[in-house]
Every structure is written in structure tokens, then in C-alpha cells.
Scaffold this motif. Structure first.
Motif, PDB file in Angstrom:
ATOM      1  N   PRO A   1      53.350  24.056  42.132  1.00  0.00           N
ATOM      2  CA  PRO A   1      52.220  24.986  42.005  1.00  0.00           C
ATOM      3  C   PRO A   1      50.894  24.399  42.479  1.00  0.00           C
ATOM      4  O   PRO A   1      49.969  25.147  42.790  1.00  0.00           O
ATOM      5  CB  PRO A   1      52.183  25.277  40.506  1.00  0.00           C
ATOM      6  N   CYS A   2      50.777  23.083  42.522  1.00  0.00           N
ATOM      7  CA  CYS A   2      49.531  22.457  42.959  1.00  0.00           C
ATOM      8  C   CYS A   2      49.785  20.987  43.249  1.00  0.00           C
ATOM      9  O   CYS A   2      50.787  20.415  42.801  1.00  0.00           O
ATOM     10  CB  CYS A   2      48.432  22.603  41.899  1.00  0.00           C
TER      11      CYS A   2
ATOM     12  N   PHE B   1      44.932  21.978  46.468  1.00  0.00           N
ATOM     13  CA  PHE B   1      45.229  20.635  46.964  1.00  0.00           C
ATOM     14  C   PHE B   1      43.947  19.826  46.833  1.00  0.00           C
ATOM     15  O   PHE B   1      42.945  20.089  47.519  1.00  0.00           O
ATOM     16  CB  PHE B   1      45.688  20.656  48.418  1.00  0.00           C
ATOM     17  N   LEU B   2      43.985  18.824  45.939  1.00  0.00           N
ATOM     18  CA  LEU B   2      42.805  18.010  45.665  1.00  0.00           C
ATOM     19  C   LEU B   2      43.149  16.542  45.830  1.00  0.00           C
ATOM     20  O   LEU B   2      44.099  16.039  45.226  1.00  0.00           O
ATOM     21  CB  LEU B   2      42.301  18.249  44.237  1.00  0.00           C
ATOM     22  N   THR B   3      42.363  15.852  46.643  1.00  0.00           N
ATOM     23  CA  THR B   3      42.529  14.419  46.834  1.00  0.00           C
ATOM     24  C   THR B   3      41.654  13.667  45.846  1.00  0.00           C
ATOM     25  O   THR B   3      40.583  14.142  45.451  1.00  0.00           O
ATOM     26  CB  THR B   3      42.138  14.038  48.265  1.00  0.00           C
ATOM     27  N   LEU B   4      42.127  12.508  45.443  1.00  0.00           N
ATOM     28  CA  LEU B   4      41.324  11.653  44.567  1.00  0.00           C
ATOM     29  C   LEU B   4      39.972  11.332  45.214  1.00  0.00           C
ATOM     30  O   LEU B   4      39.895  11.123  46.429  1.00  0.00           O
ATOM     31  CB  LEU B   4      42.067  10.339  44.289  1.00  0.00           C
TER      32      LEU B   4
ATOM     33  N   ARG C   1      50.234  29.188  48.697  1.00  0.00           N
ATOM     34  CA  ARG C   1      49.323  30.193  48.129  1.00  0.00           C
ATOM     35  C   ARG C   1      47.922  29.610  47.941  1.00  0.00           C
ATOM     36  O   ARG C   1      47.232  29.931  46.978  1.00  0.00           O
ATOM     37  CB  ARG C   1      49.877  30.699  46.791  1.00  0.00           C
ATOM     38  N   LEU C   2      47.518  28.750  48.867  1.00  0.00           N
ATOM     39  CA  LEU C   2      46.209  28.123  48.777  1.00  0.00           C
ATOM     40  C   LEU C   2      45.111  29.177  48.721  1.00  0.00           C
ATOM     41  O   LEU C   2      45.063  30.097  49.542  1.00  0.00           O
ATOM     42  CB  LEU C   2      45.972  27.215  49.983  1.00  0.00           C
ATOM     43  N   LEU C   3      44.216  29.009  47.745  1.00  0.00           N
ATOM     44  CA  LEU C   3      43.097  29.933  47.590  1.00  0.00           C
ATOM     45  C   LEU C   3      41.862  29.449  48.339  1.00  0.00           C
ATOM     46  O   LEU C   3      41.019  30.258  48.745  1.00  0.00           O
ATOM     47  CB  LEU C   3      42.768  30.112  46.105  1.00  0.00           C
ATOM     48  N   PHE C   4      41.744  28.123  48.495  1.00  0.00           N
ATOM     49  CA  PHE C   4      40.584  27.535  49.133  1.00  0.00           C
ATOM     50  C   PHE C   4      41.031  26.456  50.113  1.00  0.00           C
ATOM     51  O   PHE C   4      42.153  25.952  50.031  1.00  0.00           O
ATOM     52  CB  PHE C   4      39.630  26.918  48.095  1.00  0.00           C
TER      53      PHE C   4
ATOM     54  N   ARG D   1      46.387  32.022  51.317  1.00  0.00           N
ATOM     55  CA  ARG D   1      45.472  33.076  50.859  1.00  0.00           C
ATOM     56  C   ARG D   1      44.029  32.580  50.901  1.00  0.00           C
ATOM     57  O   ARG D   1      43.189  33.005  50.119  1.00  0.00           O
ATOM     58  CB  ARG D   1      45.845  33.499  49.439  1.00  0.00           C
ATOM     59  N   MET D   2      43.764  31.697  51.833  1.00  0.00           N
ATOM     60  CA  MET D   2      42.472  31.037  51.882  1.00  0.00           C
ATOM     61  C   MET D   2      41.364  31.963  52.357  1.00  0.00           C
ATOM     62  O   MET D   2      41.576  32.840  53.187  1.00  0.00           O
ATOM     63  CB  MET D   2      42.523  29.836  52.824  1.00  0.00           C
ATOM     64  N   SER D   3      40.187  31.687  51.819  1.00  0.00           N
ATOM     65  CA  SER D   3      38.972  32.318  52.298  1.00  0.00           C
ATOM     66  C   SER D   3      37.821  31.387  51.989  1.00  0.00           C
ATOM     67  O   SER D   3      37.950  30.444  51.199  1.00  0.00           O
ATOM     68  CB  SER D   3      38.767  33.685  51.636  1.00  0.00           C
TER      69      SER D   3
END
Length: 674
Positions: free
Chosen positions: A203-204, A226-229, A246-249, A268-270
């Protein structure tokens, strides 16, 4: 497999006593219905392929006779057990493929057998119905592994206990499992460079910190974030595939990396700096609450400005197609001076602005197709725009015109797709140019142009003057060929491929004979009732005549210059006459000619649709009557009537013979008075 080692690599396969095939030291026993490893193969065999057999057990004596073996493949067998001593005589084994078997049944004994392979570098355990616990047991003592595949199993969760001791691992394939959670599973894999977790249920990905990783494929999951350290360490990451999630950003990427390919297709990015209704969310932030055991961390991210923290100066490929992007943030592309391929197709873009000051000087491919573009802006007064651009796709938008002279400033443009826009081409200099139009005159580098479905109203003003087009698509323009065809003269020397599909072409009198360089012509979807005679002199290699009204082709089509050069001919969905198929038989005998849709070709006989290669005898008989010589037919029909009349005359004459003679004598025997 057809390669070998040493100087005899070109030696042919030779049969071996076990029914296998041998070249040099490679033995191929694929698909031999073997239930065990043959014991009569050559003892110096180094590579042994036993794929697609029925082997269920690899016992302790199976490989005793092959001590030099370094590559063993047992893919797609019924393998349930490898006995603990099976590899004791094969200490040099480096590559082992056990994919698509049933190793889940006796995995602990199989693990004991694998632990006896100190030199094993590559192991494939895909498709064995293994859980994460089984995998942990199987690889627990394989510290020499460099490549491991456990794809297509039933792994659901990964933690630090699963892949311990794999300190030399360079490549790991986990695709097509059921993984929904990863908890520090890769922290001990200090040499890992390629990681594939595609087709799972993640999911992430939060807190990504694998600095040594070069290729990460997490496509086809359900990832929303998706977040990098937050770190200033240099990440070796070169390829990141987050497509089909399903990436939102836009992902929060490492501040320092070697990233050159970023794949974000089908998410689903915007960006929310500007919304379609003009609303601005410039000060909006998002807070991520990350809970790791008893440790809680809150990360605050501004939805677009935090992208600036990522160093994307080495990025060459950015694919953001199939998202929900209305517009790009200010200076978004300024971070990517090395970008060569940009894909923004299938989004919601309404405008896109180009400038000679933008850092896209290296861009060679720009795809803006399938958006809602009504405007393509260019900053006035600047120098070259996208000086290295070669492929420009603007198809399926709402464009009516392009900025004047745009293509004179893109000096390397070769391919332009304007299909399915309501555009018109600018006329010859000196004629009225008051209406919006696209000017491609004089663009000498342009070779491929698509204007399909643009609603063109004739091309009588030489809009291609000064170009070197080799491929031109005018399909789905029903009025494109109305009026003067003088535009053809500007393409005589260069045009090789022409599509006139669905252009309402109904007259076979359209003269294309001047285009003697054509090699491919598409005339499908028109209303041609006769074969265009001008085609006979062309030397086409491919011709498409599907979906027309042709009753037949010329009888000598196979002998004409066209017939001798053709290699591909499409003919289906025409109302051919079953009684005039001499041309079809000639095409079947033509050497080197292929009719790819030959099975779909039918002919009409009355109300019936029949295959021209298998006409019933009654139809053939009927056709013989229809095609017979009319004079002979009339003679055959008249002859019985004439014979009947002659016989009737003879019979009547014989019946009345005596009466007639008496009547003659009576009249002729009386002397006439003087």
C-alpha cells in the motif's frame, strides 16, 4: 540452447545414449518424459537441462556421475524432494533452476541439500507455492548467492528474519506474490543492486533508504505514497518503476541520487498548486505520521515545493502518462536539464508552454497526446525551442493551430503526430492565411507526419512544399482528397508510406502513378468499385484494399510491375464475384506474395458468401454457364429449334407429297389456249 564452449561452438547437436542432445559439454534433455536423471550421460557434462520432464525426487545418487556440473536446470518438473546428499558430488554447482515445481512439500530436506552448495551463485525457486517461512529455511545457509528469484509464490510478509545471511546478494526477484508488508527485510543486504517487487499488494513505501540499490521495480502494486528518508547520503538509484499503482502525489525522492529513469505511468497523481477552477493551494501541506514500533515520526511535506529538494539533474526519462495532471508546478521541469524523453500523455493538461529559456535543450521525445490541450504556447522572441526534439506527439487534443514558425525553431524534428485535432495546414505563400493553421512548409527534417482524423477540407495549396516526408497519414479525413491533388508533386521524390484509409475515395481515376517511390499504400475503408489503374505501374511492397466495393482485381495483376513487387496484400471485406476469380488463382501462384487476411476473403454468389479457395461444385457449374461464350451459347440454344422446324417440315412434306404432285400435274398438265 545452441551454444557451447571452446573452439567447437559451431558443432551440431549430437544424440546421446539417454535420448538427450549434446553439444560440447552441454546436455539438453528437455521434454523427454524423464522420471529421473539419466545415468548414461557423458561424465564431463558441465551444463544439464532437464526442463519439462516428470522428475519427482532428486536422490543422493542422481548426480554422482557428473562431478563437473556447474549449471543444472529442473524447471517445470514435479519435483517434491531433493535428498540432503544429492549435491555432495556437485560442489562446483553455480546456477540452479528449480522453478515451477512442488518444493513446498519437503522444503526442510531440500534446504539441507542446498546448504551443501558452497559455490552457488544463482537460484531460481519461482512457482513452488512457498511461504515466507519456507523461503527463510531454504536460503538460510546460502551466503554465496548473488541472484535469487522467489517470484510467483505465496509470500505475504517480509521482515529482517527472512533473508538473513545473504550478504553477497546482488539481485532479488519477489514479483507476483501476495506481499502487503515489508519490515526492514532488506537492511542486511548491503550489496543488493536490483530489487523487483512488482505485482504485489504493497500500500505504500515509506522511509526508503536502500542507498546501494540501482534498480527498484515496485510497479503493479497499490502504492499511494512513496517517501524517501530525509538524508543527504548519495543514493545509487538509477531506475525507479512506480507505474500502475495508486500514487496520489509525485514521489518524494532522494535529495542526492543517480536517477535517470522514473516511471510513474498509470497512477492517480496530480499537482495542487493550481486547480482547474483557478483555485490555488499554495500554502497547503500534508503531514505523514510514520509509526515504527514504539517510534513515531511526523513528516511535513508541501505538495509540490518539496520536490525541489530532490536532485533530478541526471534524469533522462520521465513517464507520467495516464495520471490526473492538470498542470505542472512552476520550474518543475527546470530541475531536469538532462531530460531526453518526457511522456505526459493521457492526462488533463489544458495548456503547455515552451520557451527557449527552459532547460529542455536535451529533449528528443515529447508526448502530450490524449490531453485537453487547446493551447500550445511559445515565448515570443526567443531562439531555438527544443533544439534536439525529434518526436512530437500532440494527437487527440483540442488544438486548432500551433504557434507560427514553431517547427523552424525545432531544428531536428523528424516525427510529428497531429492526428485527431481540428487543425488545418497553412496554404502556399501568397494565399490567404487568415484562418488558424499549422505551418510545416520548409521543415526539411520532417519525415513522418500524421494528420489522421483532423477534418481536413482538401489539400490543394501545396502545404508540404519544402518538406522531405517519407510517411504521411491522411486517414479518416473524408474531404482530404477533394479538389486539386497538386500537393502530390511536392512528395514525389521522398514519399514511401501513404495512408488514405477512410477518405471517401470512390473513383479509381485518382492518379497516384507519380508517387513511384511508394512502398506501402493503405486504401482501406473507402468505396472503390474498381481497381485504380494508376497502381499497376507502382512497385509497392504492401497494399491494403480492405473494406471497399471491389468485385474483382485485374486478371493480369500478378504479372504487372505491381504484382511482381508486392510482398503483402490485404483484400478482405470486399464483394468479390465468385465467377471471376482468375485473379485470385494468379495471386495464389505468385512467388513471394503473402495475403495475411486470406482466410477472411470471401466472394459473393447470389446471396451466399463463400471462400474463393473452396467453391462448391454447383457454384462452379453455375459460373461456367455464366462465363461461357455468348455466341456459342446462342448457337446451342437455337440449334434444337432449327432441327425441330426442319424435321416438322420434312414430315409435312412427305405426308402431303401425293396431293401436291397431283395438284401440280392438274395445274401444269392442262394446255393453255393461245
Amino acid at each position: 540452447l545452441a551454444v557451447g564452449r571452446g573452439s567447437g561452438m559451431d558443432a551440431a547437436w549430437a544424440p546421446s545414449p539417454g535420448g538427450c542432445e549434446l553439444v560440447q559439454s552441454i546436455m539438453d534433455c528437455t521434454g523427454r518424459w524423464l522420471s529421473s536423471i539419466p545415468g548414461n550421460l557423458r561424465g564431463d557434462t558441465e551444463e544439464l537441462f532437464l526442463d519439462d520432464n516428470t522428475i519427482q525426487v532428486l536422490d543422493n545418487a542422481s548426480l554422482l556421475l557428473y562431478p563437473q556440473l556447474w549449471h543444472l536446470s529442473l524447471t517445470r518438473n514435479r519435483l517434491q524432494l531433493i535428498e540432503p546428499g544429492a549435491f555432495l558430488s556437485s560442489q562446483g554447482l553455480q546456477v540452479l533452476s528449480l522453478a515451477d515445481n512442488l518444493l513446498f512439500t519437503n522444503y526442510s530436506l531440500t534446504a539441507a541439500a542446498l546448504s551443501a552448495l558452497p559455490a552457488l551463485r544463482t537460484l531460481d525457486l519461482a512457482g513452488n507455492q512457498l511461504t515466507e517461512d519456507m523461503v527463510a529455511v531454504l536460503v538460510s545457509n546460502l551466503s554465496s548467492l548473488e541472484s535469487l528469484s522467489v517470484a510467483r509464490n505465496i509470500i505475504m510478509r517480509l521482515d529482517s528474519s527472512i533473508l538473513t545471511n545473504l550478504t553477497q546478494l546482488l539481485e532479488l526477484n519477489l514479483e507476483k506474490n501476495y506481499i502487503f508488508e515489508i519490515d526492514n527485510a532488506f537492511e542486511g543486504l548491503q550489496r543488493l543492486q536490483r530489487l523487483n517487487i512488482a505485482y504485489n499488494y504493497l500500500p505504500c513505501l515509506v522511509g526508503f533508504g536502500l542507498t546501494q540499490l540501482r534498480v527498484l521495480n515496485v510497479s503493479n502494486n497499490v502504492i499511494e505514497w512513496f517517501l524517501t528518508l530525509e538524508s543527504d547520503d548519495l543514493f545509487e538509484l538509477e531506475v525507479l518503476d512506480l507505474s500502475h499503482n495508486r500514487l496520489l502525489f509525485f514521489p518524494v525522492l532522494p535529495r542526492q541520487s543517480r536517477l535517470h529513469s522514473l516511471l510513474l505511468q498509470d497512477n492517480r497523481m496530480s499537482f495542487y498548486q493550481r486547480l482547474p477552477n483557478g483555485t490555488s493551494l499554495a500554502n497547503v501541506t500534508v503531514q505523514f505520521l510514520i509509526i515504527d514500533g514504539n517510534y513515531t515520526n511526523t513528516t511535513t511535506v508541501r505538495l509540490w515545493e518539496d520536490l525541489c529538494h530532490s536532485n533530478l539533474s541526471s534524469l533522462r526519462l520521465l513517464d507520467m502518462s495516464q495520471n490526473q495532471v492538470w498542470g505542472l508546478p512552476d520550474d518543475f521541469l527546470a530541475q531536469m536539464p538532462s531530460l531526453t524523453h518526457l511522456k505526459l500523455n493521457q492526462n488533463c493538461l489544458e495548456a503547455f508552454h515552451l520557451s527557449g529559456e527552459d532547460p529542455l535543450a536535451m529533449l528528443t521525445e515529447l508526448d502530450l497526446s490524449q490531453n485537453q490541450l487547446a493551447e500550445l504556447g511559445v515565448k515570443v522572441g526567443v531562439g531555438d525551442i527544443l533544439p534536439n526534439l525529434q518526436l512530437f506527439n500532440l494527437s487527440t487534443n483540442r488544438l486548432q493551430a500551433l504557434p507560427p514558425g514553431i517547427f523552424t525553431r525545432t531544428r531536428k524534428i523528424t516525427t510529428l503526430d497531429l492526428s485527431r485535432n481540428r487543425v488545418d495546414l497553412c496554404p502556399q505563400p501568397g494565399e490567404a492565411e487568415s484562418l488558424p493553421c499549422v505551418d510545416i512548409r520548409g521543415v526539411q527534417t520532417l519525415t513522418h507526419l500524421s494528420l489522421a482524423g483532423c477534418g481536413l477540407q482538401g489539400l490543394g495549396s501545396r502545404p508540404f512544399q519544402g518538406t522531405s516526408l517519407t510517411h504521411l497519414d491522411l486517414s479518416d479525413n473524408r474531404q482530404a482528397l477533394s479538389g486539386d491533388l497538386g500537393w502530390l508533386q511536392d512528395l514525389v521524390l521522398t514519399l514511401r508510406v501513404l495512408s488514405l484509409r477512410n477518405t471517401s475515395l470512390s473513383s479509381s481515376a485518382v492518379d497516384l502513378s507519380a508517387l513511384n517511390g511508394l512502398v506501402r499504400l493503405d486504401l482501406s475503408g473507402n468505396s472503390l468499385a474498381a481497381f485504380p489503374s494508376s497502381l499497376g505501374t507502382l512497385r509497392l511492397r504492401s497494399l491494403d484494399l480492405r473494406d471497399n466495393c471491389l468485385p474483382a482485381l485485374p486478371p493480369d495483376v500478378a504479372r504487372a510491375p505491381l504484382g511482381t513487387s508486392l510482398r503483402e496484400l490485404y483484400l478482405s471485406r470486399n464483394p468479390y464475384n465468385c465467377c471471376t476469380l482468375g485473379w485470385w488463382d494468379a495471386l495464389q501462384r505468385a512467388e513471394g506474395l503473402r495475403v495475411p487476411d486470406g482466410r477472411e476473403v470471401t466472394c459473393r454468389h447470389g446471396s451466399r458468401a463463400l471462400s474463393p479457395g473452396a467453391l462448391p461444385e454447383p457454384v462452379l457449374q453455375s459460373c461456367r454457364w455464366q462465363t461461357a461464350d455468348l455466341a456459342l451459347l446462342y448457337l446451342v440454344l437455337a440449334l434444337p429449334t432449327c432441327l425441330t422446324l426442319l424435321v416438322a417440315f420434312v414430315v409435312v412434306f412427305l405426308m402431303l407429297k401425293e396431293k401436291l404432285l397431283k395438284m401440280v400435274k392438274t395445274r401444269c398438265g392442262v394446255s393453255s389456249p393461245y
